[in-house]
Design an enzyme around this catalytic site. Sequence first.
Site, PDB file in Angstrom:
ATOM      1  N   LEU A  21      42.416  37.737  30.912  1.00 12.25           N
ATOM      2  CA  LEU A  21      42.730  37.128  32.191  1.00 12.25           C
ATOM      3  C   LEU A  21      41.426  36.695  32.850  1.00 12.25           C
ATOM      4  CD1 LEU A  21      45.667  37.396  33.347  1.00 12.25           C
ATOM      5  CD2 LEU A  21      44.765  39.114  34.862  1.00 12.25           C
ATOM      6  N   SER A  30      41.671  42.965  32.249  1.00 10.25           N
ATOM      7  CA  SER A  30      40.437  42.753  31.506  1.00 10.25           C
ATOM      8  C   SER A  30      40.142  41.260  31.413  1.00 10.25           C
ATOM      9  CB  SER A  30      40.565  43.313  30.097  1.00 10.25           C
ATOM     10  OG  SER A  30      41.538  42.559  29.400  1.00 10.25           O
ATOM     11  N   LYS A  31      38.840  40.951  31.373  1.00  2.00           N
ATOM     12  CA  LYS A  31      38.470  39.536  31.372  1.00  2.00           C
ATOM     13  C   LYS A  31      38.775  38.884  30.028  1.00  2.00           C
ATOM     14  CE  LYS A  31      33.546  40.226  30.525  1.00  2.00           C
ATOM     15  NZ  LYS A  31      32.267  40.301  31.119  1.00  2.00           N
ATOM     16  N   ARG A  32      39.017  39.683  29.000  1.00  2.29           N
ATOM     17  CA  ARG A  32      39.405  39.106  27.714  1.00  2.29           C
ATOM     18  C   ARG A  32      40.782  38.444  27.812  1.00  2.29           C
ATOM     19  NH1 ARG A  32      40.841  42.289  24.000  1.00  2.29           N
ATOM     20  NH2 ARG A  32      40.579  44.154  25.261  1.00  2.29           N
TER      21      ARG A  32
END
Length: 511
Positions: free
Chosen positions: A256, A252-254
Amino acid sequence: MSVVTRIAPSPTGDPHVGTAYIGLFNYVFAKQQGGKFILRIEDTDRERYQAASEARILQMMHWLGLEPDESPIKGGPHGPYRQSERQELYQRHAQALLDSGHLYLAFETPAELEAIREELRRRGHTPGYDGRARTLARAVADRRAAAGEPFVLRLKIPRQGDIIFHDRLRGEIRIPESEVFDAIMIKSDGYPTYHFANVVDDYLMGVTQVIRAEEWISSTPLHVALYDAFGWPRPEFIHLPLLRNPDKSKISKRKLDTSIDSYREQGILPEALLNFLANMGWSMPDGREFFSLSEMIRHFSFERISLGGPVFDLKKLRFFNAKYLRDLLPLEQVAERAKPFLAAAGCHWDDEDYLLDVIDVLRPRVETLSDFVQHAYFFREEFPYDAEARKKLASGQKYLEDLERELSRLDFFDHDAIEEALRDYVQSQAVKMGEVMMPLRAALSGTLTTPSVTDLCVILGKHRVLTRIGRALTELQSALPDDNPRPDEARPPLVAPVSPPKLGGTKGGCR
Ligand code: GLU
């Protein structure tokens, strides 16, 4: 039957590494089988739609070298390749399923749906839809629809027991009937849901293998029910293991950086990224970690995919990138790739051979293309001295004065001559090598992290070496406390205890 694979990204944000990952496996399998690889844009979710996202996804695939055979820009026999342009097809197919009794009209309001979910939850069932509109007479439903009441079309899941389908990697997958509810296929605005559009398109585009991430397994019962309702043969389903954050949760972009654009801007190479992604969940038969896309195509098989969740480790990606920069790409290629990064930082070079020499000594020391910019001192005289370099300059003044003299005496300014001169000088002083080399390194580059001093000297050439030593000595002189300074002439000391002043230019760039 010839193989057709596809990716079907939704244009909802930054081009995601998960799309690149799934794209790679679809591409590789299609190419290996002499088949086709399609890119279809699934843009029916108009709320999350972002106009720029589609172009960025297509650019990403181009940059990676995973060129689709059919796509919105390339076209092809099964177009259009954007779902928003295929509305008429979905309507026609929805009508056919409505007529054959596999879809039905449902009129529940949001509040009623919430009450149904609550009731199912209370009874210990998976919250969904209880199928109550199944029994609504078609004539009544048509009348209500004609009167303007909003409705959706739901799929009548056959109530004949568990839903069973086959996955190439996982074998038989059995989903209990109670977990599969009559999902919406056409929304009240007339647009299809993901499930309906996805299945209609996969069929019409001749997709033979649906290769996608395992998060879609839970949607597959609906998809196979749709194939069965249409009387279409099911494609083969292959659900790849999901990429994971280091804590094993779904990537997840949260947690990484998952944006391919960001990797590209940092100077990650497409070859390195692909090679790294290929190792996520798949392995070469001979266990090799480094291989090209064409080698992967040659040796690929689904049998060598392992289902444990591969952890996406950015450090490892940088390690792969460094290996490509250092060993796997030819020097000229590395220089070509580095050029835009150097140019964007305002670095100039007149001579291609000079650039090649610089890249050659730097490439064992960098992890990404943007790291080259940290060595901008190769391309300009007015570089700054960082804090560590200042300290070394201050402690090495005598050595610099001596070396200016020693080096100016050399007729041949080549590797051996420079090395010998430096070695002799260090021996004559009976000090450690570093005590002399560090001030010299600082004078030549403004930093202490550079290639070897001899390499620096050889590449810069005699004239620039002497000029740089001279400049450092001048800076040192002018930093000495004056006995009676006029206020406008007062200069800060070279080594300031706090926040050292910059002695020229800005740090680490070419501007
Ligand atoms: N539109 C879906 C996505 O965004 C496609 C999933 C699939 O491959 O079926 O990933």
